[in-house]
Design a protein around this motif. Structure first.
Motif, PDB file in Angstrom:
ATOM      1  N   LEU A 227     -24.411  -4.216   5.106  1.00 19.35           N
ATOM      2  CA  LEU A 227     -23.095  -3.721   4.739  1.00 19.35           C
ATOM      3  C   LEU A 227     -23.058  -2.186   4.741  1.00 19.35           C
ATOM      4  CD1 LEU A 227     -20.852  -5.113   1.918  1.00 19.35           C
ATOM      5  CD2 LEU A 227     -21.164  -2.651   2.128  1.00 19.35           C
ATOM      6  N   LYS A 228     -22.041  -1.634   5.383  1.00 20.16           N
ATOM      7  CA  LYS A 228     -21.861  -0.188   5.439  1.00 20.16           C
ATOM      8  C   LYS A 228     -20.379   0.144   5.319  1.00 20.16           C
ATOM      9  CE  LYS A 228     -22.766   3.975   8.189  1.00 20.16           C
ATOM     10  NZ  LYS A 228     -23.340   4.519   9.454  1.00 20.16           N
ATOM     11  N   VAL A 229     -20.036   0.958   4.343  1.00 19.19           N
ATOM     12  CA  VAL A 229     -18.658   1.414   4.165  1.00 19.19           C
ATOM     13  C   VAL A 229     -18.414   2.608   5.073  1.00 19.19           C
ATOM     14  CG1 VAL A 229     -17.035   2.488   2.561  1.00 19.19           C
ATOM     15  CG2 VAL A 229     -18.371   0.509   1.835  1.00 19.19           C
ATOM     16  N   LEU A 230     -17.421   2.509   5.929  1.00  9.31           N
ATOM     17  CA  LEU A 230     -17.091   3.565   6.882  1.00  9.31           C
ATOM     18  C   LEU A 230     -16.065   4.543   6.327  1.00  9.31           C
ATOM     19  CD1 LEU A 230     -16.726   1.269  10.018  1.00  9.31           C
ATOM     20  CD2 LEU A 230     -18.788   2.423   9.187  1.00  9.31           C
ATOM     21  N   HIS A 231     -15.192   4.044   5.471  1.00 11.24           N
ATOM     22  CA  HIS A 231     -14.117   4.868   4.903  1.00 11.24           C
ATOM     23  C   HIS A 231     -13.769   4.320   3.535  1.00 11.24           C
ATOM     24  CE1 HIS A 231     -10.159   6.724   4.309  1.00 11.24           C
ATOM     25  NE2 HIS A 231      -9.725   5.504   4.033  1.00 11.24           N
ATOM     26  N   ALA A 232     -13.527   5.208   2.580  1.00 14.69           N
ATOM     27  CA  ALA A 232     -13.092   4.787   1.248  1.00 14.69           C
ATOM     28  C   ALA A 232     -12.270   5.895   0.622  1.00 14.69           C
ATOM     29  CB  ALA A 232     -14.288   4.459   0.361  1.00 14.69           C
ATOM     30  N   ALA A 233     -11.106   5.547   0.113  1.00 18.49           N
ATOM     31  CA  ALA A 233     -10.229   6.541  -0.511  1.00 18.49           C
ATOM     32  C   ALA A 233      -9.392   5.874  -1.587  1.00 18.49           C
ATOM     33  CB  ALA A 233      -9.324   7.188   0.536  1.00 18.49           C
ATOM     34  N   ILE A 234      -9.051   6.650  -2.609  1.00 23.88           N
ATOM     35  CA  ILE A 234      -8.138   6.203  -3.646  1.00 23.88           C
ATOM     36  C   ILE A 234      -6.710   6.298  -3.117  1.00 23.88           C
ATOM     37  CG2 ILE A 234      -7.180   6.770  -5.914  1.00 23.88           C
ATOM     38  CD1 ILE A 234      -9.905   5.646  -6.247  1.00 23.88           C
ATOM     39  N   ALA A 235      -5.903   5.296  -3.367  1.00 22.83           N
ATOM     40  CA  ALA A 235      -4.477   5.331  -3.048  1.00 22.83           C
ATOM     41  C   ALA A 235      -3.724   5.521  -4.363  1.00 22.83           C
ATOM     42  CB  ALA A 235      -4.041   4.042  -2.359  1.00 22.83           C
ATOM     43  N   LYS A 236      -3.164   6.709  -4.566  1.00 20.89           N
ATOM     44  CA  LYS A 236      -2.484   6.992  -5.825  1.00 20.89           C
ATOM     45  C   LYS A 236      -1.106   6.335  -5.856  1.00 20.89           C
ATOM     46  CE  LYS A 236      -4.828  11.457  -6.195  1.00 20.89           C
ATOM     47  NZ  LYS A 236      -4.665  12.915  -6.288  1.00 20.89           N
ATOM     48  N   PRO A 237      -0.583   5.927  -7.021  1.00 19.30           N
ATOM     49  CA  PRO A 237      -1.185   6.098  -8.340  1.00 19.30           C
ATOM     50  C   PRO A 237      -2.312   5.123  -8.640  1.00 19.30           C
ATOM     51  CG  PRO A 237       0.885   4.926  -8.538  1.00 19.30           C
ATOM     52  CD  PRO A 237       0.758   5.320  -7.101  1.00 19.30           C
ATOM     53  N   PHE A 238      -2.311   3.966  -7.976  1.00 16.50           N
ATOM     54  CA  PHE A 238      -3.382   3.004  -8.189  1.00 16.50           C
ATOM     55  C   PHE A 238      -3.544   2.192  -6.918  1.00 16.50           C
ATOM     56  CE2 PHE A 238      -5.238  -1.048  -9.271  1.00 16.50           C
ATOM     57  CZ  PHE A 238      -6.203  -0.747 -10.206  1.00 16.50           C
ATOM     58  N   GLY A 239      -4.725   2.223  -6.371  1.00 18.49           N
ATOM     59  CA  GLY A 239      -4.980   1.454  -5.165  1.00 18.49           C
ATOM     60  C   GLY A 239      -6.193   1.987  -4.442  1.00 18.49           C
ATOM     61  N   TYR A 240      -6.460   1.422  -3.299  1.00 24.98           N
ATOM     62  CA  TYR A 240      -7.638   1.813  -2.537  1.00 24.98           C
ATOM     63  C   TYR A 240      -7.439   1.507  -1.063  1.00 24.98           C
ATOM     64  CZ  TYR A 240      -8.341  -3.204  -3.264  1.00 24.98           C
ATOM     65  OH  TYR A 240      -8.148  -4.561  -3.333  1.00 24.98           O
ATOM     66  N   SER A 241      -8.232   2.182  -0.245  1.00 18.76           N
ATOM     67  CA  SER A 241      -8.321   1.908   1.185  1.00 18.76           C
ATOM     68  C   SER A 241      -9.794   1.949   1.533  1.00 18.76           C
ATOM     69  CB  SER A 241      -7.541   2.961   1.981  1.00 18.76           C
ATOM     70  OG  SER A 241      -7.781   2.803   3.374  1.00 18.76           O
TER      71      SER A 241
END
Length: 367
Positions: A227-241
């Motif tokens: 497993l390898k995460v290529l991209h990760a970001a917080i989606a404000k106000p609450f969430g993720y990508s």
């Protein structure tokens, strides 16, 4: 699963007694309404919460006993199934205590542990005591999803792209539709400039929200040692990508909790010659199942909606386990599902915080 399970009622009252550890919004707005539709199978006999007034108020709604101590509930002989709806950090110890108390089954809200070691301890105690443990990831018990498993052909072996997409209003909006919630936890505004906050947020979002779909995603992922995460970001106000690769598959996990007027919760899987789309009902919705659409060779098969969804499905499954007509989920599967989620949370946090400068502690700022 026998979706029409019934337990014969003989004598005074042969319904299965349920006790709740934690009487917050999940208990009030999810489980109690579900059990209200299954009164031929279950009765709520005990409600425990560290806030005695909350325990008393919630218990009064269903004519149950109340207490503010875990041991009081576990010592109550009328409690045959323990439903654990407490904060995550207490789950493992409470699951183990419920198993050792000799109950007939334990339903634990996700995640049932916060580490693989805790999960292994639970598995060992469950095997030793013979008490089955069911994790409340409702989508795994949704009749629409269970029907999808019957029609998807070889898609689990051939899928190359899987996406979980969640767009929801804040929980409180749905909780208020479900019931009048007695007290809610105060949610602080996170400081996303602090890498420790970002790390904790990814852990909370993956183990609290994405985890509903991750056992389903795992059906299409043969292994996750790479497993390898290529991209990760917080989606404000609450969430993720989050975008990752695992077992030769590309997986995209998306979530946004905002003031959206129209909720949407879908899981999709695509192979070279077929595709599956499962549209789930939003959180806290108490009627109607997911709808599964499987497309292959220019033909589309549609399953659902059925009359109930995974919230009720998990309780029906517990009744079937106690009646001896169904089996509890395999411990190995539960442990691997949790390990998959933890690995994603840790890797996503590492990617998202790479290069961020740690926030100064108060004593450092005044040095």
């Amino acid at each position: 699963m026998n979706i029409n399970s019934k337990i014969p009622l003989t004598g005074k009252d042969r319904r299965i007694g349920v006790g709740f550890l934690g009487a917050g919004p999940v208990t009030q707005a999810i489980h109690l309404p579900s059990l209200a539709r299954l009164t031929d199978l279950f009765r709520v006999s005990h409600v425990m919460d560290v806030n005695q007034s909350v325990a008393e108020s919630v218990a009064a709604r269903v004519g149950a006993r109340s207490s503010s101590a875990v041991d009081d509930l576990l010592a109550d002989d009328s409690v045959e199934v323990v439903a654990i709806c407490s904060p995550h950090k207490f789950h493992a110890e409470q699951v183990i205590a419920a198993c050792r108390a000799g109950k007939k089954a334990v339903l634990c809200e996700k995640p049932f542990a916060v580490s693989a070691a805790e999960a292994a301890d639970i598995s060992e105690v469950s095997a030793e005591t013979g008490v089955p443990v069911i994790v409340g990831a409702m989508h795994t018990f949704d009749p629409g999803w269970l029907e999808a498993e019957k029609i998807w052909g070889d898609l689990p072996e051939t899928a190359h792209y899987i996406r979980s997409s969640i767009v929801l209003p804040p929980n409180a909006r749905f909780e208020d539709f479900s019931t009048e919630v007695i007290t809610r936890p105060v949610m602080p505004t996170p400081d996303y400039s602090d890498p420790s906050v970002v790390k904790a947020r990814f852990e909370g979002m993956v183990l609290g929200l994405a985890i509903h779909d991750l056992p389903l995603v795992r059906r299409f992922v043969p292994r996750f040692d790479d497993l390898k995460v290529l991209h990760a970001a917080i989606a404000k106000p609450f969430g993720y990508s989050i975008t990752l690769r695992s077992g030769g598959r590309t997986i995209e996990l998306l979530a946004s909790i905002n003031k959206s007027w129209k909720p949407d919760w879908t899981l999709e899987a695509y192979g070279p010659e077929s595709a599956l789309k499962v549209t789930f009902t939003p959180s806290y919705v108490q009627a109607g199942s997911a709808v599964a659409e499987y497309t292959a060779e220019c033909r589309k098969l549609v399953a659902g909606p059925f009359t109930y969804n995974g919230y009720e499905g998990e309780w029906r499954h517990i009744a079937d386990i106690i009646a001896g007509t169904a089996s509890a989920p395999a411990a190995k599967t539960l442990i691997e599902d949790l390990s998959f989620a933890i690995k994603i949370a840790d890797a996503a946090a590492a990617v998202a915080t790479a290069g961020m400068v740690p926030a100064l502690q108060p004593e450092e700022a005044h040095a």
